[in-house]
Write an enzyme that holds these catalytic residues in place. Structure first.
Site, PDB file in Angstrom:
ATOM      1  N   TYR A 101       0.865  -1.189   0.000  1.00 33.88           N
ATOM      2  CA  TYR A 101       0.000   0.000   0.000  1.00 33.88           C
ATOM      3  C   TYR A 101       0.895   1.230   0.000  1.00 33.88           C
ATOM      4  CZ  TYR A 101      -2.994   3.681   1.948  1.00 33.88           C
ATOM      5  OH  TYR A 101      -3.669   4.859   2.169  1.00 33.88           O
ATOM      6  N   GLU A 190      -3.732   7.370  -3.867  1.00 35.57           N
ATOM      7  CA  GLU A 190      -3.568   6.131  -3.118  1.00 35.57           C
ATOM      8  C   GLU A 190      -3.460   4.949  -4.070  1.00 35.57           C
ATOM      9  OE1 GLU A 190      -6.041   5.006   0.637  1.00 35.57           O
ATOM     10  OE2 GLU A 190      -6.862   3.839  -1.018  1.00 35.57           O
TER      11      GLU A 190
END
Ligand code: GDP
Ligand code: MN
Length: 380
Positions: A101, A190
């Site tokens: 991530y 993101e």
């Protein structure tokens, strides 16, 4: 403004962040054609402005064109958290060894942007932050100093990524993501998951991208990405006419000039026991056509029982707004009671214009509180 995954990836690609090859499709037949063009297995991905698509059944692997067509049929029309799927992104399927991530957003408290990186990607980041906070590597970037590559090394070591080849690729992606974030005036970029393939290649498999609305004037190409169909019909109509409109669920339609005034009008309506039906801001202009447009949008909402005009005129002139109201009343039949409160530039002239024409459903009040009371009474 939130971007769809495929739009975010388009921007990633522009800044050199590796993404998979893909095509947009709106029908099962288009999905099939896209899979044919791409060749090999593909992943069929619902394009909706919300997360958690995988869990909701909006992401499906397909082994070829025929399977892609079938999967497209299953996903189109699906309701994911209140968002109906109308578009699909068909992408060359990736083999995944690990899911990481990576994101960058603002840390408003620190007045700096903030990178977050963890090798525990794929799942919801909030879970990682709560259950395993040490796994989350953080890095602040001073906007005046700008991004320095040595900082990215710290971010990567902090996440416990030790493979040199992986480190090198992620270092490159972090730098490019920073440029992408700054140059598009983004508020959030993101990548979840940022994958490592069995061959050791690092790639962005998903994108969540938010651009600052107030900076869109600098980015006409991004502004054009806005999908008007994703908004309720009346908000779309308002946007097209340059009226700021937000639907609420009460019965008093609110029209004011300036967001601050409109927000305090909502408060005053609540104070006198009423419920606003919407938030409608004429902005600084408030010319006759603007008033006509706003009234048409407000009265299209069947929940509206009365309308409150709250004008505090600075640049705007109350006499012009009064003419707008009369013009609107002559153009369209508005049966709703309308309460008007004028203050500021040419308030007296405005009231005189309304008193002279005296439309039967118009009520003039001299204070905001009285006007709110009257509007709530009339809505009952
Ligand atoms: P989200 O659920 O809305 O966050 O959608 P994502 O694009 O992140 O996809 C969810 C999950 O689907 C990912 O974490 C992957 O595990 C899986 N996935 C997505 N694309 C692929 C792919 O190309 N190949 C494989 N094997 N899995 C994928
Ligand atoms: Mn994701």
């Amino acid at each position: 403004m939130d971007l769809y995954e495929y739009q975010g990836k388009e921007l990633f690609r522009r800044f050199g962040i590796p993404v998979s090859e893909g095509r947009l499709a709106t029908t099962p037949a288009e999905a099939r054609a896209a899979a044919e063009e791409l060749g090999g297995p593909v992943v069929v991905k619902a394009q909706v402005l919300t997360g958690g698509r995988g869990k909701a059944g909006g992401i499906k692997l397909a082994d070829g064109p025929e399977d892609a067509e079938g999967k497209a049929e299953e996903i189109l029309g699906l309701d994911i958290n209140g968002h109906v799927v109308r578009k699909l992104w068909i992408e060359q399927a990736s083999e995944i060894d690990r899911e990481y991530y990576l994101s960058i957003t603002f840390d408003r408290g620190a007045k700096q942007s903030l990178f977050m990186l963890t090798t525990e990607g794929g799942v919801e980041i909030e879970e990682v932050a709560e259950n395993n906070p040490d796994a989350l590597s953080r890095l602040h970037v001073d906007p005046l100093e700008g991004f320095q590559p040595y900082q990215a090394r710290r971010l990567i070591y902090g996440a416990g990524i030790s493979d040199p080849d992986e480190q090198k690729q992620i270092l490159d992606i972090v730098g490019k993501l920073y440029t992408c974030f700054v140059e598009t005036d983004a508020m959030l970029c993101e990548i979840n998951p940022l994958i490592v393939t069995p061959g050791g290649e690092v790639r962005a498999l998903d994108s969540k991208f938010t651009v600052d609305d107030n900076a869109l004037y600098k980015h006409p190409d991004i502004a054009e990405m806005r999908d008007l169909e994703a908004y309720p019909a009346e908000e779309r109509a308002a946007r097209e006419r340059g009226v700021t409109y937000v639907k609420l669920d009460g019965d008093v339609g609110i029209l004011g000039n300036g967001a601050g005034l409109v927000m305090s009008t909502l408060d005053v309506i609540a104070l006198v026991g009423g419920r606003p039906a919407n938030f409608c801001d004429l902005g600084g202009g408030g010319d006759a056509q603007g008033v006509v447009d706003a009234l048409e949008i407000i009265t299209a909402d069947p929940q509206v029982k009365s309308i409150l005009f709250n004008i505090f005129a600075g640049i705007t002139r109350c006499d012009v707004v009064a003419q707008g109201i009369l013009q609107a009343l002559s153009q369209t039949t508005i049966e709703h009671p309308i309460v008007v409160r004028f203050d500021g530039t040419n308030a007296e002239e405005g009231r005189e214009i309304l008193a002279e024409a005296a439309p039967p459903n118009l009520h003039v009040e001299s204070t905001m509180l009285d006007a709110a009371r009257r509007a709530v009474e009339l809505a009952a």
